[in-house]
Design an enzyme around this catalytic site. Structure first.
Site, PDB file in Angstrom:
ATOM      1  N   TYR A 198       3.751  -7.663   8.560  1.00 45.54           N
ATOM      2  CA  TYR A 198       2.710  -6.558   8.256  1.00 45.54           C
ATOM      3  C   TYR A 198       1.938  -6.677   7.150  1.00 45.54           C
ATOM      4  CZ  TYR A 198       1.081  -2.134   8.109  1.00 45.54           C
ATOM      5  OH  TYR A 198       0.225  -0.501   8.645  1.00 45.54           O
ATOM      6  N   CYS A 199       0.404  -7.150   7.589  1.00 43.19           N
ATOM      7  CA  CYS A 199      -0.676  -6.822   7.242  1.00 43.19           C
ATOM      8  C   CYS A 199      -0.464  -8.715   6.596  1.00 43.19           C
ATOM      9  CB  CYS A 199      -1.211  -5.190   6.747  1.00 43.19           C
ATOM     10  SG  CYS A 199      -3.191  -5.604   5.651  1.00 43.19           S
ATOM     11  N   LEU A 200      -0.709  -8.482   5.457  1.00 42.81           N
ATOM     12  CA  LEU A 200      -1.017  -9.600   4.308  1.00 42.81           C
ATOM     13  C   LEU A 200       0.613  -9.923   4.493  1.00 42.81           C
ATOM     14  CD1 LEU A 200      -1.995  -8.381   1.029  1.00 42.81           C
ATOM     15  CD2 LEU A 200      -3.224  -9.329   2.927  1.00 42.81           C
TER      16      LEU A 200
END
Length: 583
Positions: free
Chosen positions: A314-316
């Protein structure tokens, strides 16, 4: 050579560190934005505009035409006709939805503001010779400045506030003053936002049953108890972003992605990142990869030694997962069954407004700011995220809290949002420089263990999710995984934003998504063309993802043991663990 206790670097003199101290102090006043970067953008725009008399005449002509349109509207409004206003608010701008804005004098207030807003938008864009980055920066700065002067921000020009004040005899303003004092006190005392204390991690949030089976200096790995008698042989490993607490994916029981997956017959593992302090200033990207994803995969493989893993980032966390997946592909390690990326970018050439000011000047400024403490503080990140949607997250909220005297009802996502994490200085500097500034990963120039990795080496199927209103990871940027890999990619475009679009449990009202798979050999399709062809489905994309995972998994079998004590991974403490509660 002098090395300061606050984190000076080898080769730096005392005078070099004096500059760092000055920049660190300045950064507290500028919210971490380099004054040099701001002035460079402004100077580029002004110099090119000054040398473009035709452009200036066009803007002057627009100003005159807009003034005439506004005057005609004022004359019609004087007769009671405020229909068909000449200027419309931008899509998604809800500041002027109250019916009171249609009456005089408020209609003139809002039309004057919108006219000025649109003129400045035209003025800051389209000037030939100005770099694209400087154009975006100047436009962003103009919008931030204008948002402060919206007529909705002042009690005497906001019809809703005036109506409420008359009805309550000013009690709303009294409550608003109390709210303001409370918020200022919380800010000074570094306490979370009002109402977030209603929720407690482990009691109201992050309640899915499980055990921490591994801990090192950077992560705790949580294994969750299956909710079905039989489970799929392939476990799911979730890698959240270290900029956030993991439990956004295990919020309340009714909207927990972890609980949903265990209910669909998957063994789920979750990385819980440590909240770093000054002592962790030298942790870098490779530490997060090795002590994070690689260490977690080793533990998962010990629990399920004969199974490949469905990895989800998720995301980074998704960006880091893509790096490690490419590294495993390069080195011939066949450990994954699939890779899922949630609002995660792998190409940062169009990374959205969050990175507008990332250049050498801004990076040097941020490095000096982090040098003083050893990390990027949570308030810096929260402020940056709020600026992206200042009209909603700053000014409209201020009107609601301080002028109307209202408080939002506490909810789980708000409590999670107030529970921020820090980022080590070295890691954050590497991340910004190597990925955002130099875009090394998408160019095949990001090195792991001394050799570059290439996303084109990835052969496992990919499930990628972007969200329609994502200001942090624009969905068109997330979609680029299709361009950068030579494997099957199933792309999903979900309604909502960076967080709410991912926390999209079945049964949530007004949720929808577009989904269409693309085989490895299919011709490339631009994101807009993909969106035009992908069918739209009402409901939660979680269901589609679970079906996708099941289609790439073996037949359900017996439940695995909790941990693998004989392999050095015994249960240590019940979920949610200890790292998630670190302040």
């Amino acid at each position: 050579m002098v090395k300061a206790e606050t984190g000076g670097q080898d080769g730096e003199s005392e005078l070099d560190q004096l500059d760092r101290m000055l920049h660190a102090l300045q950064a507290r006043l500028t919210m971490g934005i380099s004054p040099a970067a701001v002035q460079a953008a402004r100077a580029d725009w002004l110099m090119h505009l000054a040398n473009a008399p035709g452009r200036r005449l066009a803007l002057a002509q627009k100003a005159v035409e807009d003034a005439l349109r506004l005057g005609v509207f004022a004359l019609r409004a004087a007769t009671g006709d405020t229909s068909e206003p000449p200027f419309a608010a931008a899509a998604g701008d809800r500041r002027f939805e109250d019916p009171g804005w249609a009456a005089l004098p408020f209609a003139l207030h809002v039309q004057s503001f919108l006219a000025m807003e649109q003129w400045w938008q035209a003025a800051t864009q389209g000037t030939r010779g100005v770099t694209a980055q400087h154009t975006s920066q100047v436009s962003f700065m103009a919008r931030q400045a204008l948002d402060r002067f919206s007529p909705g921000n002042f009690p005497w020009s906001n019809p809703e506030v005036l109506r409420r004040t008359l009805a309550e005899g000013g009690a709303n303003l009294q409550r608003g003053a109390q709210h303001l004092l409370e918020d200022l006190a919380r800010l000074l005392e570094q306490r979370p936002a009002a109402g977030s204390e209603v929720f407690e991690v482990g009691r109201d949030l992050a309640t899915t049953e499980g055990q921490v089976i591994f801990r090192n200096d950077l992560i705790e790995l949580i294994q969750y108890a299956p909710a079905t008698k039989q489970v799929r042989p392939e476990p799911v490993l979730i890698v959240p972003a270290w900029i956030m607490k993991y439990y956004i994916l295990d919020l309340s029981p009714e909207n927990s992605l972890v609980r949903f997956l265990t209910g669909r017959g998957f063994t789920v593992f979750m990385i819980s990142w440590k909240n770093p302090g000054s002592e962790d200033r030298d942790l870098g990207m490779d530490d997060y990869r090795r002590q994070g994803i690689k260490a977690a995969l080793d533990a998962v493989s010990a629990v399920r030694p004969d199974s490949r893993v469905h990895a989800c980032g998720y995301c980074l966390g998704g960006t880091l997962l893509a790096m490690e997946t490419a590294r495993m592909a390069r080195d011939g390690e066949e450990r994954l069954a699939s890779m899922t990326l949630l609002a995660a970018q792998t190409d940062f050439s169009e990374a959205g407004e969050l990175m507008l000011f990332i250049d050498e000047s801004e990076l040097a400024y941020l490095e000096d700011m982090m040098w003083a403490r050893g990390y990027l503080d949570t308030t810096q990140m929260a402020g940056a995220f709020q600026l992206l949607r200042a009209s909603d997250l700053i000014w409209s909220r201020a009107v609601r809290h301080y002028l109307l005297g209202e408080r939002e009802e506490p909810f789980d996502l708000m409590a999670w949002n107030a529970d921020g994490t820090r980022m080590p200085a070295r890691m954050h500097a590497q991340y910004l420089r190597d990925l955002f500034l130099d875009n090394r990963l998408s160019r095949g120039r990001y090195a792991i263990d001394g050799r570059p990795v290439a996303l084109t080496d990835i052969r496992v199927p990919v499930f990628a999710v972007g969200t329609e209103r994502d200001h942090i990871a624009p969905w068109q940027s997330v979609y680029k995984i299709r361009l950068l890999t030579d494997t099957e990619v199933t792309f999903v475009l979900a309604s909502g934003g960076h967080n709410a679009g991912i926390v999209s449990e079945p049964g949530h009202p007004r949720r929808r998504y577009r989904m269409m798979p693309m085989a490895a050999g299919d011709p490339y399709m631009a994101p807009e063309a993909w969106a035009a062809q992908a069918p739209s489905t009402e409901g939660s994309w979680w269901l589609a993802w679970a079906d996708w995972l099941e289609a790439r998994s073996g037949k359900p079998g017996t439940q695995p043991a909790m941990g693998a004590a004989e392999q050095g991974y015994p249960p240590l403490v019940a979920a949610p663990g200890t790292y998630v509660t670190m302040r």
